[in-house]
Design a protein around this motif. Structure first.
Motif, PDB file in Angstrom:
ATOM      1  N   THR A  52       1.013  -1.868  -0.024  1.00 51.83           N
ATOM      2  CA  THR A  52       0.108   0.110  -0.081  1.00 51.83           C
ATOM      3  C   THR A  52       0.911   0.958   0.174  1.00 51.83           C
ATOM      4  OG1 THR A  52      -1.797  -1.422   1.362  1.00 51.83           O
ATOM      5  CG2 THR A  52      -1.881   1.174   0.742  1.00 51.83           C
ATOM      6  N   ASP A  56       3.982   1.383  -1.378  1.00 48.19           N
ATOM      7  CA  ASP A  56       4.370   1.567  -2.555  1.00 48.19           C
ATOM      8  C   ASP A  56       3.510   2.295  -3.502  1.00 48.19           C
ATOM      9  OD1 ASP A  56       6.607   0.521  -1.727  1.00 48.19           O
ATOM     10  OD2 ASP A  56       6.756  -1.533  -2.312  1.00 48.19           O
ATOM     11  N   VAL A  57       2.390   1.781  -3.484  1.00 47.66           N
ATOM     12  CA  VAL A  57       1.263   2.178  -4.477  1.00 47.66           C
ATOM     13  C   VAL A  57       0.737   3.908  -4.210  1.00 47.66           C
ATOM     14  CG1 VAL A  57      -1.270   2.754  -5.094  1.00 47.66           C
ATOM     15  CG2 VAL A  57       0.276   0.236  -5.023  1.00 47.66           C
ATOM     16  N   ASP A  99       3.659   5.842  -5.468  1.00 48.42           N
ATOM     17  CA  ASP A  99       2.929   5.848  -7.118  1.00 48.42           C
ATOM     18  C   ASP A  99       2.574   7.239  -7.547  1.00 48.42           C
ATOM     19  OD1 ASP A  99       5.438   3.954  -6.566  1.00 48.42           O
ATOM     20  OD2 ASP A  99       3.978   2.543  -7.629  1.00 48.42           O
ATOM     21  N   MET A 100       1.307   6.703  -6.705  1.00 51.56           N
ATOM     22  CA  MET A 100       0.125   7.418  -7.008  1.00 51.56           C
ATOM     23  C   MET A 100       0.080   9.398  -7.090  1.00 51.56           C
ATOM     24  SD  MET A 100      -2.219   6.338  -7.772  1.00 51.56           S
ATOM     25  CE  MET A 100      -3.769   7.342  -7.488  1.00 51.56           C
TER      26      MET A 100
END
Length: 535
Positions: A73, A75-76, A79-80
């Motif tokens: 989460t 990492d996401v 990235d977002m």
């Protein structure tokens, strides 16, 4: 597989418990009931231990999976965030490119709109002059109405003409345009003769008797010259009067008004000089000076209290001046941060006589975030929806008009419901001219939230050091190209009908610049130079 393993473990537990019970009964000679209890207790202990170990293992597995999920989460989310940053940067770059591409076009369109406005005004003035000249030319001099002793002298000075008068033979071949030009010249000479006779007649003192008392003993031209000298010499005083909330009487706005000081030290109120200044075309220069000082005062007010604003009155005729409108938009665009604290005020008659181009100017200011106020209300036949659509967020009504009967005030509803009606459209209802406490009680019955008048405070002048401190503070400056140059002190008042910007543009087009110069300078530079020259 997990189910078969559980069955095997359970079988082993039962086997162990039975074996222990059998050994206790056979080897240790323990009674059968007691040995059975020993076996059952051992079985129960093994079951509880196995369940505890299995649950702790499951907990470790769940915690490991939660840690993996949290890491994924994070990492996401990173990235977002990076994607959002890239999208925002892309949008910023796209907007900058679009703005760089459209700003020159928008500037050219604004300047062309100003020129079209000036051309329309010039055309209207010329049409009216042609109509007047034609009417005077075809009217016999003997048919002019008698003006006492002026009639005899005027009849002697202007020869009588008749529609039946025959033209000389060579006049038959003269084109219609030349005949019209000659007719206009004759009409102009007739008007000049009439004006000179009128100046020397006994009617001149009667016509100049309408001047305010402060100009007692001066002619109208001398009064205009005095006002012009006061503006050019910057003998301008800014006065502030608070607008308070009811019933708390907390200052919400300040009403700014301008007083002029004559060379003799007399103080000229707006009611004294406004009509003369509007007729002579002096209001744009005065409004520019007043607006600049109001901006300085607003900066000082907002540095102390963000909840207090300023209402700066402007003349409606100033919006009709193309140079003033261009400078007004540029000046307020440079001070867009003050949009929430600076309100531009206009009189009711000016609001009702707004031209479409004036409405477009107000729309441009409204897009910048600025709002408007309407004062000088003479009747309550007002449509709140129209005012709200034009960007008006405040209306000031005199107390005597507010407390009058509905029929006398000209309102379609009872005055007690006016405050609520305007509030539904986001317009603050202010009652001015409050002088006594009983008026405040009546206004509270009418649910009026804002009031202004000598009861709370009379207009007080702004100290010079306040303006100097505000001017010394860092603030964005308007674009130099939009700033109208300050004219030299004028010894005589402006003519009643000066050549407008549209006429100058037509004259410039008639003369015609070289094609190479137009190609090198561009249309925009020529228009901007023309606006700066005419302003």
């Amino acid at each position: 597989m997990p189910r078969s393993g559980s069955f095997f473990v359970a079988l082993c537990m039962v086997t162990i418990a039975v074996s222990v019970a059998a050994l206790a009964y056979l080897v240790a000679n323990v009674e059968a009931g007691f040995s059975t209890a020993i076996g059952f207790g051992l079985l129960l202990a093994m079951v509880i231990g196995h369940l505890g170990s299995q649950r702790s293992g499951d907990r470790l597995v769940v915690e490991a999976r939660l840690a993996d999920l949290t890491r994924v989460t994070g990492d996401v989310a990173r990235d977002m965030t990076e994607l959002a940053r890239r999208v925002e940067r892309f949008e910023t770059m796209a907007m900058d490119k679009a703005r760089a591409a459209t700003e020159p076009i928008a500037e050219e369109i604004g300047q062309l709109g100003a020129l079209v406005k000036q051309f329309a005004e010039t055309l209207q003035v010329h049409e009216a002059a042609i109509v007047r000249a034609t009417a005077v030319a075809v009217q016999p001099a003997a048919a002019l109405p008698p003006v006492g002793p002026l009639a005899a002298s005027l009849s002697a000075a202007v020869p009588a003409t008749s529609p039946d008068t025959e033209l000389p033979p060579q006049a038959a071949d003269v084109p219609v345009a030349a005949a019209t030009q000659a007719q206009g010249a004759n009409s102009q000479r007739l008007i000049e003769t009439l004006r000179q006779r009128l100046d020397r007649s006994d009617l001149a003192p009667a016509l100049e008797a309408v001047l305010p008392d402060v100009f007692d003993g001066l002619s109208r031209a001398e009064a205009v010259a005095s006002i012009t000298a006061a503006i050019d010499s910057r003998r301008i005083d800014l006065y502030l009067q608070p607008i308070v909330t009811l019933p708390q009487r907390k200052v919400r706005w300040y009403q700014a008004s301008v007083r002029l000081r004559s060379a003799d030290g007399d103080l000229l109120l707006p009611s004294d000089y406004r009509e003369l200044a509007e007729t002579a075309g002096l209001m744009p220069a005065l409004d520019v000076e007043a607006l600049g000082r109001c901006i300085q005062v607003v900066r000082r007010l907002t540095s102390r209290n963000r909840d207090v604003g300023l209402v700066c009155d402007l003349a409606g005729v100033s919006l009709g001046d193309a140079a003033f409108s261009t400078e007004l938009v540029a000046l307020l665009d440079a001070n867009r941060a003050l949009a929430g604290s600076l309100v531009l005020g206009f009189r009711q008659d000016a609001v009702r006589n707004l031209s479409p181009l004036d409405i477009e100017t107000l729309g441009a200011l409204s897009d910048l975030g600025f709002r408007f106020a309407m004062d000088g209300v003479g009747d309550l036949r007002i449509e709140p929806r129209d005012l709200a659509e034009k960007g008006f967020r405040q209306i000031k009504v005199p107390a005597d008009l507010m407390l009058a009967r509905a029929g006398a005030a000209g309102a379609a509803i009872h005055p007690a419901d006016l405050a609520g009606l305007f509030a539904r459209y986001g317009i603050d209802f202010v009652v001015e001219g409050i002088e006594t406490e009983p008026l405040v009680v009546d206004l509270l019955d009418y649910e009026v939230k804002f009031a202004q008048g000598p009861l709370f405070s009379p207009p007080r002048p702004v100290r010079a050091e306040v303006l100097s401190e505000a001017a010394a503070a860092p603030a964005p400056q308007p674009a130099p190209a939009a700033r109208a140059p300050r004219s030299e002190p004028r010894a005589e008042p402006r003519p009643a009908e000066p050549q407008s910007l549209g006429a100058a543009a037509l004259a410039l087009g008639a003369v015609g610049a070289p094609r190479e110069a137009r190609r090198a300078g561009g249309i925009g530079q020529g228009l901007r130079a023309l606006i700066r020259e005419r302003s």
